[in-house]
Enzyme design. Structure first.
Site, PDB file in Angstrom:
ATOM      1  N   TYR A   1      -1.080   6.914  -8.285  1.00 13.13           N
ATOM      2  CA  TYR A   1      -2.089   5.973  -8.780  1.00 13.13           C
ATOM      3  C   TYR A   1      -3.361   6.753  -9.136  1.00 13.13           C
ATOM      4  CZ  TYR A   1       1.291   2.460  -7.446  1.00 13.13           C
ATOM      5  OH  TYR A   1       2.443   1.720  -7.366  1.00 13.13           O
TER       6      TYR A   1
ATOM      7  N   ARG B   1      10.095  -0.202   5.172  1.00 15.53           N
ATOM      8  CA  ARG B   1      11.172  -1.187   5.064  1.00 15.53           C
ATOM      9  C   ARG B   1      11.639  -1.708   6.420  1.00 15.53           C
ATOM     10  NH1 ARG B   1      14.154   2.862   1.214  1.00 15.53           N
ATOM     11  NH2 ARG B   1      12.844   4.176   2.522  1.00 15.53           N
TER      12      ARG B   1
ATOM     13  N   GLN C   1      -5.823  -1.343   2.461  1.00 11.81           N
ATOM     14  CA  GLN C   1      -5.564  -0.189   1.592  1.00 11.81           C
ATOM     15  C   GLN C   1      -6.270  -0.408   0.251  1.00 11.81           C
ATOM     16  OE1 GLN C   1      -1.706   0.751  -0.176  1.00 11.81           O
ATOM     17  NE2 GLN C   1      -1.863   2.862   0.598  1.00 11.81           N
TER      18      GLN C   1
END
Ligand SMILES: Cc1cc2nc3c(=O)[nH]c(=O)nc-3n(C[C@H](O)[C@H](O)[C@H](O)COP(=O)(O)O)c2cc1C
Length: 377
Positions: free
Chosen positions: A188, A328, A102
């Protein structure tokens, strides 16, 4: 037939075949070398343990020193960083898996301690994110200190930014990654250009929606000059991320972003739906935006965000997604596909060990069957 069966249909994603649709979401774990931002043998074991995923999207990895915003995150722009990733990608491949890198530039979600010149972080426009930067031991008041104001990237700096993405994509290929995911999500840098709240530029990268999407498109096209498009994915999120800003009209903006990415033969589009971890959960229309984004894009579509296996399977059988990434759940369950196949049981993630530290809470979550360390001491 078990209700989770759609998750186990093999699928072609760009250049590779995934044996299942249970993908691993990118997860920053802040365990890289502090000064050099290199990976270690611990990372090889962590990812090898999770190689049963149809695809692993590796943790966010900065494309340049300017692109770093958190302590102990990895980079993919120095020769030493490339070398440090090779044992990780080898370990995943030897365990039968596939892994994308990524590519990340945090923009304003940084701090002068990370900047190469000690100056202001860059963004679409000047603004100060809400909250605190996670600076670890780089600041005497650390590990968390308030964000400071970012400055607007000058128009004449954008070609250099594109060069950094091009270089990082080449480095990712050299490090053995199967492809790259361009991080355009979670507020971002690329998302700071997309979101109206952080972009009041008056050049060709601001103003109209087409202009706000221009940087994303130029980065994707630049990366596709050095990697085949079918090894390039993109991540978007209509909501959420650090910094406390939102787009004024995500129902229009993000389907338009998905449409702008169509027609290039990309490996996939990966969308984080508004959810309790990365979003404020208030957007009742969150799923509708994601469905509109799928309709606007022409390639494989990966959904993410607080999915349990049964809902993920239903999204696939209903045609809302081709695969689902789990964050998660994969963090805490290295052998997640095996566990889903037999309907659990699942380990619970321990939030105290999400970011930073060592093997505890990283490589010590039990699998139903033990995975050998690919790099025994
Ligand atoms: C510990 C942690 C680290 C994360 N790091 C990243 C990251 O590096 N890149 C990214 O795009 N999202 C990151 N996210 C967001 C996840 O990819 C995902 O969108 C989020 O956890 C929701 O999915 P889940 O409900 O399956 O966990 C992170 C989330 C967590 C919990």
């Amino acid at each position: 037939m078990p209700s989770n069966a759609p998750l186990f249909d093999p699928i072609t994603i760009g250049a590779f075949e995934a044996p299942n649709r249970i993908f691993m979401a990118p997860l920053t774990r802040s365990r890289s070398e502090a000064k050099t931002n290199e990976q270690t043998g611990l990372h090889a074991l962590y990812y090898a343990q999770r190689a049963g995923a149809g695809l692993i999207v590796g943790e966010a990895t900065q494309i340049s020193q300017q692109g770093q915003g958190y302590a102990w995150t990895p980079g993919i722009f120095t020769d030493a960083q490339v070398e440090s990733w090779k044992p990780v990608t080898d370990a995943v491949h030897n365990a039968g898996g596939r892994i994308f890198c990524q590519l990340w530039h945090v923009g304003a979600i940084s701090h002068p301690v990370f900047q190469p010149d000690g100056g202001k972080p860059v963004s679409a426009s000047a603004w100060t994110p809400e909250g605190e930067a996670f600076v670890g031991d780089r600041h005497e008041d650390g590990p968390q200190v308030p964000f400071e104001e970012a400055r607007a990237l000058r128009t004449d700096e954008i070609p250099g930014l594109l060069d950094e993405f091009r270089h990082a994509a080449k480095c990712a290929a050299a490090a053995g990654f199967d492809g790259v995911e361009i991080h355009c999500a979670n507020n971002y840098l690329v998302d700071q250009f997309i979101r109206s709240a952080t972009n009041d530029r008056d050049d060709e990268y601001g103003g109209s929606l087409d202009n706000r999407l221009r940087l994303m498109c130029e980065i994707v096209d630049t990366v596709c000059e050095v990697l085949p498009a079918n090894r390039v994915g993109v991540r978007l999120s209509p909501q959420g991320g650090p910094g406390g800003t939102e787009d004024a009209n995500p129902g229009e903006t993000y389907p338009a972003a998905a449409k702008a990415l169509a027609g290039r033969g990309l490996a996939y589009l990966h969308v984080v739906r508004p959810n309790s971890h990365t979003g404020d959960g208030k957007d009742e229309g969150g799923d509708r935006i994601v469905h509109d984004m799928r309709a606007a894009f022409d390639g494989p579509f990966i959904a993410n965000g607080n999915f349990q296996p049964d809902e993920a399977a239903k999204w696939i059988s209903d045609g809302h997604a081709d695969a689902v990434t789990f964050g998660r759940l994969f963090l805490a369950n290295p052998d997640l596909p095996t566990r889903i196949a037999q309907d659990g049981p699942y380990n619970e993630p321990d939030e105290d060990t999400f970011y930073g530290g060592d093997a505890e809470g990283y490589t010590d979550y039990p699998s139903l069957e033990k995975v050998d360390d690919p790099l025994p001491a």
